[in-house]
Design a protein around this motif. Structure first.
Motif, PDB file in Angstrom:
ATOM      1  N   ALA A 192       0.842  -1.189   0.000  1.00 56.44           N
ATOM      2  CA  ALA A 192       0.000   0.000   0.000  1.00 56.44           C
ATOM      3  C   ALA A 192       0.881   1.244   0.000  1.00 56.44           C
ATOM      4  O   ALA A 192       2.103   1.164   0.025  1.00 56.44           O
ATOM      5  CB  ALA A 192      -0.915  -0.012   1.220  1.00 56.44           C
ATOM      6  N   GLY A 193       0.250   2.403  -0.013  1.00 59.56           N
ATOM      7  CA  GLY A 193       0.998   3.647   0.064  1.00 59.56           C
ATOM      8  C   GLY A 193       0.846   4.543  -1.149  1.00 59.56           C
ATOM      9  O   GLY A 193       1.565   5.538  -1.279  1.00 59.56           O
ATOM     10  N   ASP A 194      -0.090   4.214  -2.063  1.00 60.69           N
ATOM     11  CA  ASP A 194      -0.330   5.047  -3.237  1.00 60.69           C
ATOM     12  C   ASP A 194      -1.282   6.183  -2.846  1.00 60.69           C
ATOM     13  O   ASP A 194      -2.464   6.167  -3.172  1.00 60.69           O
ATOM     14  CB  ASP A 194      -0.914   4.212  -4.378  1.00 60.69           C
ATOM     15  CG  ASP A 194      -1.132   5.027  -5.649  1.00 60.69           C
ATOM     16  OD1 ASP A 194      -0.743   6.213  -5.668  1.00 60.69           O
ATOM     17  OD2 ASP A 194      -1.713   4.483  -6.606  1.00 60.69           O
ATOM     18  N   TRP A 195      -0.751   7.166  -2.127  1.00 58.67           N
ATOM     19  CA  TRP A 195      -1.589   8.252  -1.620  1.00 58.67           C
ATOM     20  C   TRP A 195      -2.077   9.166  -2.731  1.00 58.67           C
ATOM     21  O   TRP A 195      -3.023   9.938  -2.529  1.00 58.67           O
ATOM     22  CB  TRP A 195      -0.822   9.049  -0.565  1.00 58.67           C
ATOM     23  CG  TRP A 195      -0.645   8.263   0.695  1.00 58.67           C
ATOM     24  CD1 TRP A 195       0.419   7.498   1.054  1.00 58.67           C
ATOM     25  CD2 TRP A 195      -1.602   8.120   1.764  1.00 58.67           C
ATOM     26  NE1 TRP A 195       0.207   6.894   2.270  1.00 58.67           N
ATOM     27  CE2 TRP A 195      -1.031   7.267   2.740  1.00 58.67           C
ATOM     28  CE3 TRP A 195      -2.865   8.638   1.988  1.00 58.67           C
ATOM     29  CZ2 TRP A 195      -1.687   6.919   3.906  1.00 58.67           C
ATOM     30  CZ3 TRP A 195      -3.537   8.298   3.156  1.00 58.67           C
ATOM     31  CH2 TRP A 195      -2.940   7.450   4.105  1.00 58.67           C
ATOM     32  N   PHE A 208      -5.683   8.324  -3.209  1.00 56.66           N
ATOM     33  CA  PHE A 208      -6.557   8.842  -2.156  1.00 56.66           C
ATOM     34  C   PHE A 208      -6.785  10.337  -2.309  1.00 56.66           C
ATOM     35  O   PHE A 208      -7.886  10.837  -2.063  1.00 56.66           O
ATOM     36  CB  PHE A 208      -5.964   8.549  -0.777  1.00 56.66           C
ATOM     37  CG  PHE A 208      -6.737   9.179   0.355  1.00 56.66           C
ATOM     38  CD1 PHE A 208      -7.997   8.715   0.695  1.00 56.66           C
ATOM     39  CD2 PHE A 208      -6.201  10.243   1.070  1.00 56.66           C
ATOM     40  CE1 PHE A 208      -8.714   9.291   1.725  1.00 56.66           C
ATOM     41  CE2 PHE A 208      -6.907  10.835   2.092  1.00 56.66           C
ATOM     42  CZ  PHE A 208      -8.172  10.357   2.430  1.00 56.66           C
ATOM     43  N   PHE A 226      -7.786   1.778   3.952  1.00 54.90           N
ATOM     44  CA  PHE A 226      -6.640   2.462   3.352  1.00 54.90           C
ATOM     45  C   PHE A 226      -5.614   1.480   2.795  1.00 54.90           C
ATOM     46  O   PHE A 226      -5.089   1.683   1.695  1.00 54.90           O
ATOM     47  CB  PHE A 226      -5.982   3.379   4.385  1.00 54.90           C
ATOM     48  CG  PHE A 226      -6.713   4.678   4.574  1.00 54.90           C
ATOM     49  CD1 PHE A 226      -6.400   5.775   3.789  1.00 54.90           C
ATOM     50  CD2 PHE A 226      -7.713   4.792   5.515  1.00 54.90           C
ATOM     51  CE1 PHE A 226      -7.074   6.975   3.941  1.00 54.90           C
ATOM     52  CE2 PHE A 226      -8.400   5.992   5.685  1.00 54.90           C
ATOM     53  CZ  PHE A 226      -8.087   7.083   4.895  1.00 54.90           C
ATOM     54  N   SER A 227      -5.314   0.406   3.525  1.00 57.18           N
ATOM     55  CA  SER A 227      -4.220  -0.485   3.114  1.00 57.18           C
ATOM     56  C   SER A 227      -4.590  -1.370   1.937  1.00 57.18           C
ATOM     57  O   SER A 227      -3.702  -1.843   1.216  1.00 57.18           O
ATOM     58  CB  SER A 227      -3.794  -1.361   4.303  1.00 57.18           C
ATOM     59  OG  SER A 227      -4.804  -2.287   4.645  1.00 57.18           O
ATOM     60  N   THR A 280      -5.307   3.459  -0.588  1.00 62.04           N
ATOM     61  CA  THR A 280      -3.897   3.683  -0.951  1.00 62.04           C
ATOM     62  C   THR A 280      -3.297   2.456  -1.628  1.00 62.04           C
ATOM     63  O   THR A 280      -2.082   2.341  -1.731  1.00 62.04           O
ATOM     64  CB  THR A 280      -3.036   4.053   0.280  1.00 62.04           C
ATOM     65  OG1 THR A 280      -2.882   2.900   1.118  1.00 62.04           O
ATOM     66  CG2 THR A 280      -3.653   5.197   1.068  1.00 62.04           C
ATOM     67  N   ASN A 281      -4.167   1.555  -2.088  1.00 61.08           N
ATOM     68  CA  ASN A 281      -3.687   0.341  -2.754  1.00 61.08           C
ATOM     69  C   ASN A 281      -4.667  -0.043  -3.865  1.00 61.08           C
ATOM     70  O   ASN A 281      -5.180  -1.166  -3.902  1.00 61.08           O
ATOM     71  CB  ASN A 281      -3.558  -0.803  -1.743  1.00 61.08           C
ATOM     72  CG  ASN A 281      -2.636  -1.912  -2.230  1.00 61.08           C
ATOM     73  OD1 ASN A 281      -2.267  -1.952  -3.406  1.00 61.08           O
ATOM     74  ND2 ASN A 281      -2.282  -2.817  -1.347  1.00 61.08           N
TER      75      ASN A 281
END
Length: 330
Positions: free
Chosen positions: A25-28, A31, A205-206, A210-211
């Motif tokens: 994850a972490g593709d902000w 979001f 989110f995970s 963001t994923n």
């Protein structure tokens, strides 16, 4: 009263890591794109309005569910069974604390699974569960070590049930009836709501907000998740992921708020149960603690004596200070 929920619950929330290859994850950037931000804002507004409205109602919102309030003394016992069966089933399938964490090897991995199974058996027995709940919480660092902090957040529903049992364990009699004080029950329910709500928010989110790549992969492999297509509405995969993430975020915030628990749980049970038809046993085992929490919120929320405890939140520090300085006014 359920209309704001119905608008944002057209999709079936599920745990992608249980069924497809995990992706980071972490593709902000996704979001912070327009649609996810608008939906997130709408979810927060709905949650705030939902709680403000609930504070004006001093009784269970669905009177016909009052018979469920009779389960209140045995809710800790039922929660222990839900958590225990979940741990046993996970250990039997070689998974530690979550179906996604099923790649344990060596003596250390075997030891963790044996401990997990032993705790599951202990919880099912209902005997002296406060230490058992403490040991479940103590497994958190081990989970973070073998699967990372995200897995720890996604499994906060297990910690939520364990924390509840640490504060309000089943009673010592044969049937496990518990009679906690008002303060104990309020704290236990707060910990229960915070844990499950946190798990749902982390998952939103995970695995989605963001994923999007993993969420889209899941949708491609399991197209039946797209309930929009069932009614002839075509949406892009990105739109579906944004709505799915907002739905899971809404559930998490509503659980934490504790507002109108009967309505919130009945609405949430529809998508949580619908996914069983698609994913079967794995989904059922992974969601067992959540089902137990839903039952607890329904039972406590259906009793006139305990309904207020379900939505209790600690007073802000400035209010407590004001009450001390002005006891007559407080």
């Amino acid at each position: 009263m359920t209309y704001p929920l119905a608008v944002l619950v057209p999709v079936l929330p599920t745990h992608e890591r249980w069924f497809v290859e995990s992706q980071q994850a972490g593709d902000w950037s996704f979001f912070f794109s327009p649609l996810p931000l608008v939906l997130t804002t709408a979810v927060v507004v709905v949650t705030v309005l939902w709680r403000v409205l609930a504070l004006r109602v001093d009784r269970p919102e669905l009177a016909f569910l009052a018979p469920l309030g009779r389960l209140v003394p045995w809710v800790p016992r039922l929660l222990g069974i839900h958590l225990g069966v979940a741990l046993l089933a996970l250990a039997a399938t070689g998974a530690f604390m979550t179906p996604a964490n099923d790649d344990l090897h060596g003596v250390g991995g075997t030891a963790l699974l044996l401990v997990e199974a032993a705790l599951g058996i202990w919880l099912v027995t209902g005997i002296n569960l406060r230490p058992a709940a403490g040991f479940v919480l103590a497994l958190g660092p081990a989970l973070a070590l073998v699967a990372g902090p995200t897995a720890l957040g996604e499994s906060a529903n297990l910690a939520a049930v364990a924390a509840f049992l640490l504060v309000v364990p089943p009673g010592p009699d044969a049937h496990g009836a518990a009679h906690p004080s008002k303060a104990q029950l309020r704290l236990a329910l707060l910990l229960l709501r915070l844990g499950v709500g946190t798990a749902l928010i982390v998952l939103a989110f995970s695995e989605k907000l963001t994923n999007p790549a993993m969420a889209i992969d899941t949708l491609e492999r399991f197209p039946a998740l797209d309930v929009f297509s069932l009614v002839g509405i075509q949406v892009s995969p990105e739109t579906f992921v944004a709505i799915a993430g907002a739905t899971e975020l809404l559930f998490g915030l509503l659980v934490i708020s504790g507002a109108f628990p009967q309505v919130a749980v009945l609405v949430a049970m529809v998508p949580f149960n619908a996914t069983l038809l698609l994913f079967g046993q794995t989904e059922m085992v992974g969601h067992l603690p959540v089902y137990g929490v839903f039952l607890a919120l329904l039972a406590y929320g259906s009793s006139a004596q305990t309904a207020a405890a379900v939505r209790w939140l600690p007073s802000p520090a400035w209010r407590r200070l004001s009450a001390v300085r002005h006891p007559v006014e407080a």
